[in-house]
Scaffold this motif. Structure first.
Motif, short mmCIF file in Angstrom:
data_model
loop_
_atom_site.label_atom_id
_atom_site.label_comp_id
_atom_site.label_asym_id
_atom_site.label_seq_id
_atom_site.Cartn_x
_atom_site.Cartn_y
_atom_site.Cartn_z
N THR B 90 19.37 32.93 30.92
CA THR B 90 18.98 32.55 29.58
C THR B 90 18.99 33.79 28.70
O THR B 90 18.14 34.66 28.80
CB THR B 90 17.56 31.94 29.58
OG1 THR B 90 17.45 31.07 30.70
CG2 THR B 90 17.31 31.16 28.32
N VAL B 91 20.02 33.87 27.86
CA VAL B 91 20.12 34.97 26.91
C VAL B 91 20.30 34.36 25.53
O VAL B 91 20.45 33.15 25.40
CB VAL B 91 21.31 35.89 27.26
CG1 VAL B 91 21.08 36.58 28.58
CG2 VAL B 91 22.62 35.12 27.28
N PHE B 92 20.25 35.20 24.50
CA PHE B 92 20.39 34.68 23.14
C PHE B 92 21.88 34.65 22.80
O PHE B 92 22.46 35.64 22.39
CB PHE B 92 19.58 35.52 22.17
CG PHE B 92 18.14 35.61 22.56
CD1 PHE B 92 17.40 34.46 22.80
CD2 PHE B 92 17.52 36.83 22.72
CE1 PHE B 92 16.07 34.52 23.19
CE2 PHE B 92 16.19 36.92 23.11
CZ PHE B 92 15.46 35.76 23.35
N GLU B 93 22.48 33.47 22.97
CA GLU B 93 23.94 33.36 22.97
C GLU B 93 24.61 33.70 21.66
O GLU B 93 25.74 34.15 21.64
CB GLU B 93 24.34 31.94 23.39
CG GLU B 93 23.70 31.54 24.72
CD GLU B 93 24.68 30.92 25.69
OE1 GLU B 93 25.65 30.30 25.22
OE2 GLU B 93 24.47 31.08 26.91
N THR B 94 23.94 33.45 20.53
CA THR B 94 24.61 33.69 19.25
C THR B 94 24.31 35.08 18.70
O THR B 94 24.57 35.37 17.54
CB THR B 94 24.21 32.64 18.19
OG1 THR B 94 22.81 32.77 17.94
CG2 THR B 94 24.52 31.25 18.65
N GLN B 95 23.74 35.95 19.55
CA GLN B 95 23.51 37.32 19.11
C GLN B 95 24.26 38.28 20.04
O GLN B 95 24.62 37.91 21.15
CB GLN B 95 22.01 37.62 19.10
CG GLN B 95 21.24 36.57 18.31
CD GLN B 95 19.90 37.03 17.81
OE1 GLN B 95 19.77 38.11 17.25
NE2 GLN B 95 18.89 36.21 17.99
N ASP B 99 22.00 43.41 20.58
CA ASP B 99 20.81 42.84 19.95
C ASP B 99 19.90 42.15 20.97
O ASP B 99 18.67 42.17 20.83
CB ASP B 99 21.19 41.84 18.85
CG ASP B 99 21.56 42.54 17.55
OD1 ASP B 99 21.25 43.74 17.43
OD2 ASP B 99 22.15 41.89 16.67
N ALA B 102 17.97 44.86 22.32
CA ALA B 102 17.07 45.39 21.29
C ALA B 102 15.84 44.49 21.12
O ALA B 102 14.73 44.98 20.93
CB ALA B 102 17.82 45.53 19.97
N LEU B 103 16.06 43.17 21.18
CA LEU B 103 14.94 42.25 21.02
C LEU B 103 13.93 42.39 22.15
O LEU B 103 12.75 42.12 21.96
CB LEU B 103 15.46 40.81 20.98
CG LEU B 103 15.99 40.32 19.63
CD1 LEU B 103 16.67 38.98 19.79
CD2 LEU B 103 14.85 40.22 18.63
N MET B 143 29.30 38.63 21.42
CA MET B 143 28.26 37.62 21.44
C MET B 143 27.88 37.37 22.90
O MET B 143 28.77 37.24 23.76
CB MET B 143 28.78 36.30 20.84
CG MET B 143 28.97 36.36 19.35
SD MET B 143 27.38 36.52 18.52
CE MET B 143 27.91 37.29 17.01
N GLY B 145 26.96 34.83 24.27
CA GLY B 145 27.51 33.55 24.74
C GLY B 145 28.92 33.68 25.30
O GLY B 145 29.38 32.81 26.02
N ASP B 146 29.60 34.77 24.95
CA ASP B 146 30.98 34.95 25.41
C ASP B 146 31.06 35.64 26.77
O ASP B 146 32.15 35.83 27.31
CB ASP B 146 31.78 35.77 24.39
CG ASP B 146 31.94 35.02 23.08
OD1 ASP B 146 31.76 33.78 23.10
OD2 ASP B 146 32.23 35.64 22.05
#
Lengths: 367, 245
Positions: B90-95, B99, B102-103, B143, B145-146
């Motif tokens: 689970t990662v932040f796919e659109t960032q 980042d 960094a988050l 990204m 998500g890629d």
């Protein structure tokens, strides 16, 4: 400050600036009045809608909170301004009562209810137009977000919230003019609301408010906080597990958005000359969602464009084929959802060969 | 060495089903511990209890012998220093990958601090270091998500390390990985242990062997056996409920 204005924002703000100069000049300063006064009022109204759309995009596009009750914050801001405009009428009302608005005289009330006190002052009314929606959003959000109400359930309770407010404001005993709402305004800060110059002034103020709303939203969404909002939208529990208190972030952005919607309502009311409980109608709030989806969710500028496009389409359609407008709006929404997931702005930018919105990245992610 | 995490007589049932049944477990600071067990043994519920997602019906969960973890929520446990990796990456796919890291960096998580946050040179250095460690420097601008499945797993581990947690809870990191990726992940986790306490929940026996650490076998929400992998593999009960199947 400058880094907030990317290409998309720059083009939009430049266009808005040209409009803000050209419309009043065409209306007030040129022979033959090439811009008729009703156009000024109409465009001013669209700009208020655009600000409202930006407010919704901030919570929906960036944080995934699909509010179907944003019309309530807009209407509350409108009522706060409307109450001031009612007090401004003074003794010029039908019953010539220097303190009580006409509808209160009609109901045989002998004094002003406590919650009308202070609204004779413009600054107080303007503050309330921001604070009352903000406070409602705070209380509502505090309970909803702490209880982890999300998705469809949250949308439904926001819808219930605006519906409940509509029913409450319909009641005469509430003291907000009941079914008829507040109207027959005369002037604001001493300027007659019928005068072209006042209307042009309100138009310019609406444009400035929209620009400010866009820049504030852009500042929020491009900060680290904006990245946390997107993280919440895309993977809420992951965000919790890396230590962010998701409910605090949602509450913050929801309150900011509600205040922005309230400001839009406060600017809207003097330009249309009336505020009534119909503004709380759930259909209005759903309309805002359509503007944002049509313009391009999660782009701010797209949301503003969507509101303006739908506003213009509605004005044209309702004068040509009044009975067909709702079908056209529904059809447009279905079309955009299926064929333009990134909205009109996404279409324009993909034609120009650039990526837009969260949809573009999400599509790649799923591919 | 002192005890990092202590579960003492923990019970939790869902609609009458006892997911966790009198579970007691102690993990030392800096230890690498593998937890194995058949489906429904209560591994995920145990992690939910440790991270404050689920509250136990009875029992104590102590952090560093001082803090009661049954009173914290997810964000609270993360702030104490517990990082959790989900089974499904689970990662932040659109960032961007950068980042994402960094988050997760260990910094003030309050709304105001985040709103006015500016990335410091130290942040940038930390991010670069972590990307190097999880071998994602070359895709820092992508990204998330890629990324491939395995890369997402590593990114998530990188995000955990960015929080600089005292304890990492890692749920089936090898699921869906190729053999080579699995071995690399085991190596990475061994590297991390010592400085951090690591608890790994896993099904893959080759992976557990590669971790080369103390193993706890869970069965029906209870500890069945504990010790080296060879020791527990020799246990009759363990063979019966798990390995033999």
């Amino acid at each position: 400050m400058l880094n907030l204005v990317d290409r998309r924002m720059g083009i939009f703000l430049a266009g808005l600036f040209l409009l803000t100069v050209a419309i009043p000049v065409g209306n007030l300063a040129m022979a033959g009045q090439p811009v008729p006064s009703y156009i000024v009022a109409l465009l001013g109204k669209y700009l208020c809608y655009a600000l409202l759309a930006v407010a919704l995009d901030l919570v929906w596009g960036y944080c995934g909170i699909l509010s179907l009750g944003h019309g309530a914050f807009f209407a509350l801001g409108g009522y706060a301004m409307g109450m001031h405009l009612m007090r401004e009428i003074g003794a010029r009302g039908v019953y010539a009562n220097p303190v009580l608005p006409d509808f209160m005289v009609f109901l045989n009330w002998d004094s002003l209810p406590w919650y009308w006190l202070g609204f004779d002052m413009f600054g107080f009314a303007l503050a309330m137009a921001l604070l009352v929606p903000g406070l409602l959003a705070f209380v509502f959000g505090w309970f909803a977000f702490r209880s982890r109400v999300t998705g469809v359930y949250l949308s439904i309770i926001t819808q219930a919230m605006t519906y409940a407010l509509m029913l409450a404001f319909f009641r005469n005993e509430m003291g907000f003019g009941g079914y008829n709402g507040l109207t027959d305004f005369k002037d604001v800060l001493g300027f007659s609301l019928q005068a072209d110059s006042t209307r042009a002034g309100l138009f310019v103020l609406s444009a400035l408010a929209l620009a400010a709303g866009l820049l504030v939203s852009k500042a929020i969404t491009s900060s680290k906080l904006g990245k946390v909002l997107i993280a919440i939208r895309d993977a809420e529990s992951r965000t919790r597990f890396i230590g962010y208190r998701v409910e605090e972030y949602k509450l913050f952005v929801f309150v900011v958005s509600a205040m922005m919607a309230g400001l839009a309502g406060a600017l809207y009311v003097p330009q249309v000359g009336i505020i009534n409980p119909g503004e709380f109608s759930p259909a209005n709030s759903i309309g805002i969602v359509i503007w944002v989806a049509l313009g391009g969710r999660g782009t701010l500028v797209g949301a503003a464009m969507g509101a303006i496009i739908v506003g213009i389409a509605q004005t044209l359609f309702t004068s040509w084929f009044p009975e067909l407008w709702l079908f056209a709006l529904g059809g447009l929404f279905v079309f955009v959802t299926i064929f333009l997931p990134d909205g009109v702005l996404g279409l324009i930018e993909s034609r120009l060969g650039r990526k837009a919105g969260p949809g573009a990245a999400a599509k790649e992610a799923s591919a | 060495m002192s005890t990092q995490l202590l579960l003492d007589g923990v019970n939790r049932s869902f609609d009458g089903f006892k997911a966790i049944n009198d579970l007691s477990l102690a993990v030392e600071k800096g230890e690498l511990r593998a937890i194995i067990g058949p489906n429904g043994a209560g591994k995920t519920t145990m992690m939910d209890i440790i991270t404050g997602k689920t509250r136990p019906d009875t029992g104590r969960v102590m952090w560093n012998q001082s803090v009661d973890l049954t009173r914290t929520d997810e964000a609270g446990s993360a702030r104490l220093g517990i990082g959790r990796k989900f089974q499904k990456p689970t990662v932040f796919e659109t960032q961007t990958v950068e980042d994402n890291i960094a988050l997760a960096l260990k910094e003030d998580r309050s709304v105001w601090a985040t709103l006015f946050h500016r990335r410091s040179a130290e942040d940038t250095r930390r991010i670069g270091e972590l990307l190097e460690l999880v071998k994602l420097s070359h895709v820092a601008g992508w990204m998330a998500g890629d990324l491939s499945h395995g890369q997402k797993q590593w990114l998530e581990i990188g995000m955990l390390l960015a929080q600089d947690p005292e304890l990492l809870l890692v749920d089936e990191p090898a699921a869906g990985m190729t053999d080579a990726e699995t071995m690399r992940t085991a190596e990475l986790l061994r590297q991390i242990a010592g400085r951090h306490t690591v608890i790994v929940v896993e099904h893959d026996m080759d992976f557990v062997r590669a971790l080369d650490c103390r193993v706890t076998v869970l069965h029906q929400g209870h500890v069945l056996a504990e010790g080296s992998l060879d020791h527990v593999s020799a246990n009759e009960q363990v063979i019966e409920v798990y390995l033999g199947r």
